[in-house]
Design a protein around this motif. Structure first.
Motif, PDB file in Angstrom:
ATOM      1  N   THR A  30      44.875   2.629  75.261  1.00 46.37           N
ATOM      2  CA  THR A  30      46.262   2.978  74.936  1.00 46.37           C
ATOM      3  C   THR A  30      46.347   4.179  74.011  1.00 46.37           C
ATOM      4  O   THR A  30      47.402   4.802  73.903  1.00 46.37           O
ATOM      5  CB  THR A  30      47.008   1.792  74.292  1.00 46.37           C
ATOM      6  N   PHE A  31      45.254   4.528  73.339  1.00 46.30           N
ATOM      7  CA  PHE A  31      45.231   5.671  72.439  1.00 46.30           C
ATOM      8  C   PHE A  31      44.758   6.953  73.130  1.00 46.30           C
ATOM      9  O   PHE A  31      44.712   8.008  72.502  1.00 46.30           O
ATOM     10  CB  PHE A  31      44.348   5.386  71.215  1.00 46.30           C
ATOM     11  N   VAL A  32      44.402   6.857  74.400  1.00 46.37           N
ATOM     12  CA  VAL A  32      43.940   8.028  75.150  1.00 46.37           C
ATOM     13  C   VAL A  32      45.150   8.700  75.794  1.00 46.37           C
ATOM     14  O   VAL A  32      45.799   8.120  76.657  1.00 46.37           O
ATOM     15  CB  VAL A  32      42.911   7.634  76.233  1.00 46.37           C
ATOM     16  N   PRO A  33      45.468   9.930  75.357  1.00 46.78           N
ATOM     17  CA  PRO A  33      46.609  10.625  75.967  1.00 46.78           C
ATOM     18  C   PRO A  33      46.275  11.087  77.380  1.00 46.78           C
ATOM     19  O   PRO A  33      45.104  11.183  77.750  1.00 46.78           O
ATOM     20  CB  PRO A  33      46.840  11.818  75.030  1.00 46.78           C
ATOM     21  N   PRO A  34      47.304  11.391  78.169  1.00 52.12           N
ATOM     22  CA  PRO A  34      47.040  11.920  79.516  1.00 52.12           C
ATOM     23  C   PRO A  34      46.230  13.213  79.440  1.00 52.12           C
ATOM     24  O   PRO A  34      46.365  13.986  78.486  1.00 52.12           O
ATOM     25  CB  PRO A  34      48.443  12.198  80.075  1.00 52.12           C
ATOM     26  N   ILE A  35      45.432  13.459  80.444  1.00 48.17           N
ATOM     27  CA  ILE A  35      44.606  14.666  80.495  1.00 48.17           C
ATOM     28  C   ILE A  35      45.524  15.889  80.593  1.00 48.17           C
ATOM     29  O   ILE A  35      46.364  15.956  81.489  1.00 48.17           O
ATOM     30  CB  ILE A  35      43.642  14.617  81.694  1.00 48.17           C
TER      31      ILE A  35
ATOM     32  N   SER B 162      38.025   3.407  64.732  1.00 46.15           N
ATOM     33  CA  SER B 162      37.445   4.510  63.973  1.00 46.15           C
ATOM     34  C   SER B 162      37.653   5.801  64.759  1.00 46.15           C
ATOM     35  O   SER B 162      37.805   5.772  65.989  1.00 46.15           O
ATOM     36  CB  SER B 162      35.946   4.270  63.743  1.00 46.15           C
ATOM     37  N   PRO B 163      37.654   6.948  64.074  1.00 46.94           N
ATOM     38  CA  PRO B 163      37.767   8.213  64.798  1.00 46.94           C
ATOM     39  C   PRO B 163      36.656   8.384  65.834  1.00 46.94           C
ATOM     40  O   PRO B 163      36.886   8.933  66.907  1.00 46.94           O
ATOM     41  CB  PRO B 163      37.660   9.270  63.696  1.00 46.94           C
ATOM     42  N   ASN B 164      35.468   7.891  65.531  1.00 45.66           N
ATOM     43  CA  ASN B 164      34.354   7.959  66.470  1.00 45.66           C
ATOM     44  C   ASN B 164      34.687   7.220  67.764  1.00 45.66           C
ATOM     45  O   ASN B 164      34.474   7.735  68.860  1.00 45.66           O
ATOM     46  CB  ASN B 164      33.091   7.386  65.835  1.00 45.66           C
ATOM     47  N   GLN B 165      35.204   6.011  67.640  1.00 47.11           N
ATOM     48  CA  GLN B 165      35.520   5.223  68.834  1.00 47.11           C
ATOM     49  C   GLN B 165      36.571   5.917  69.702  1.00 47.11           C
ATOM     50  O   GLN B 165      36.407   6.013  70.913  1.00 47.11           O
ATOM     51  CB  GLN B 165      36.020   3.835  68.436  1.00 47.11           C
ATOM     52  N   ILE B 166      37.632   6.401  69.082  1.00 48.83           N
ATOM     53  CA  ILE B 166      38.698   7.055  69.841  1.00 48.83           C
ATOM     54  C   ILE B 166      38.197   8.373  70.424  1.00 48.83           C
ATOM     55  O   ILE B 166      38.448   8.693  71.589  1.00 48.83           O
ATOM     56  CB  ILE B 166      39.943   7.291  68.954  1.00 48.83           C
ATOM     57  N   GLY B 167      37.475   9.163  69.625  1.00 49.05           N
ATOM     58  CA  GLY B 167      36.957  10.442  70.105  1.00 49.05           C
ATOM     59  C   GLY B 167      36.047  10.283  71.310  1.00 49.05           C
ATOM     60  O   GLY B 167      36.184  11.013  72.301  1.00 49.05           O
ATOM     61  N   VAL B 168      35.143   9.344  71.241  1.00 45.57           N
ATOM     62  CA  VAL B 168      34.219   9.113  72.366  1.00 45.57           C
ATOM     63  C   VAL B 168      34.981   8.618  73.586  1.00 45.57           C
ATOM     64  O   VAL B 168      34.715   9.039  74.715  1.00 45.57           O
ATOM     65  CB  VAL B 168      33.097   8.129  71.953  1.00 45.57           C
ATOM     66  N   GLU B 169      35.959   7.746  73.384  1.00 47.30           N
ATOM     67  CA  GLU B 169      36.743   7.227  74.509  1.00 47.30           C
ATOM     68  C   GLU B 169      37.520   8.346  75.209  1.00 47.30           C
ATOM     69  O   GLU B 169      37.536   8.424  76.435  1.00 47.30           O
ATOM     70  CB  GLU B 169      37.708   6.142  74.031  1.00 47.30           C
ATOM     71  N   ILE B 170      38.146   9.223  74.432  1.00 49.11           N
ATOM     72  CA  ILE B 170      38.878  10.345  75.029  1.00 49.11           C
ATOM     73  C   ILE B 170      37.898  11.285  75.730  1.00 49.11           C
ATOM     74  O   ILE B 170      38.143  11.724  76.859  1.00 49.11           O
ATOM     75  CB  ILE B 170      39.698  11.101  73.962  1.00 49.11           C
ATOM     76  N   TYR B 171      36.783  11.603  75.079  1.00 46.65           N
ATOM     77  CA  TYR B 171      35.762  12.491  75.669  1.00 46.65           C
ATOM     78  C   TYR B 171      35.323  11.966  77.038  1.00 46.65           C
ATOM     79  O   TYR B 171      35.268  12.707  78.014  1.00 46.65           O
ATOM     80  CB  TYR B 171      34.574  12.601  74.720  1.00 46.65           C
TER      81      TYR B 171
END
Length: 134
Positions: free
Chosen positions: A25-30, A79-88
Motif C-alpha cells: 500500500t506504500f508503493v506508489p504507481p510506477i 523502516s525506510p529500508n523495507q519501503i525502499g527495497v519494496e518500491i525498487y
C-alpha cells in the motif's frame, strides 16, 4: 550444532523485507515513461521535476544506469529500508541486461519522506541500490 540445523533455523526465521501484502500500500504507481519521479503530493515544483527528469534521462542515455525517486507522505511503521527495497523491486529499477553484463542491476531508488508531510514530523531519506550500482 550441526550445519543443517543452522540452515533450517535460518530458513525458518521471518524475512526482514516483506514483499506484497500490507507493505504494497506504500508503493506508489510506477511513474514511467512520463517521469522517473513519483510525487503524488507535488512537493516538487513542475519546473524542478522537469529539470530532475532531464538529468535522470541524461544519465540513463549515457548508459550509467537508472534513477527513480519516490516522494511519500508516510511509510507507516515500516523502516525506510523495507519501503525502499519494496518500491525498487516493484518498479524494477535498474537496467535489465544479461547475466555478466556491466549494465545489469544498475539502478538507484531515492526514497524521500518530507518531515512536513510525515505524521510524526520526522523526515526520512533512504537510497536503495541494485547490486550493479553498489
Amino acid at each position: 550444532m550441526p550445519t543443517t540445523l543452522w540452515l533450517l533455523l535460518a530458513l525458518a526465521l521471518p524475512q526482514t523485507t516483506p514483499s506484497g501484502g500490507a507493505i504494497a500500500t506504500f508503493v506508489p504507481p510506477i511513474p514511467t515513461p512520463a517521469s522517473f519521479i513519483a510525487d503524488e503530493r507535488a512537493v516538487l515544483e513542475p519546473a524542478e521535476k522537469a529539470a530532475l527528469d532531464a538529468r535522470i534521462r541524461a544519465i540513463q542515455a549515457a548508459g550509467l544506469g537508472d534513477i527513480a525517486v519516490a516522494i511519500l507522505p508516510s511509510i507507516g511503521d515500516y523502516s525506510p529500508n523495507q519501503i525502499g527495497v519494496e518500491i525498487y523491486r516493484t518498479w524494477k529499477v535498474g537496467s535489465v541486461a544479461p547475466i555478466g553484463s556491466a549494465r545489469r542491476n544498475v539502478g538507484v531508488l531515492m526514497l524521500i519522506v518530507p518531515k512536513e508531510l510525515a505524521p510524526d514530523n520526522r523526515g526520512q531519506c533512504y537510497i536503495s541500490t541494485g547490486t550493479g550500482a553498489e
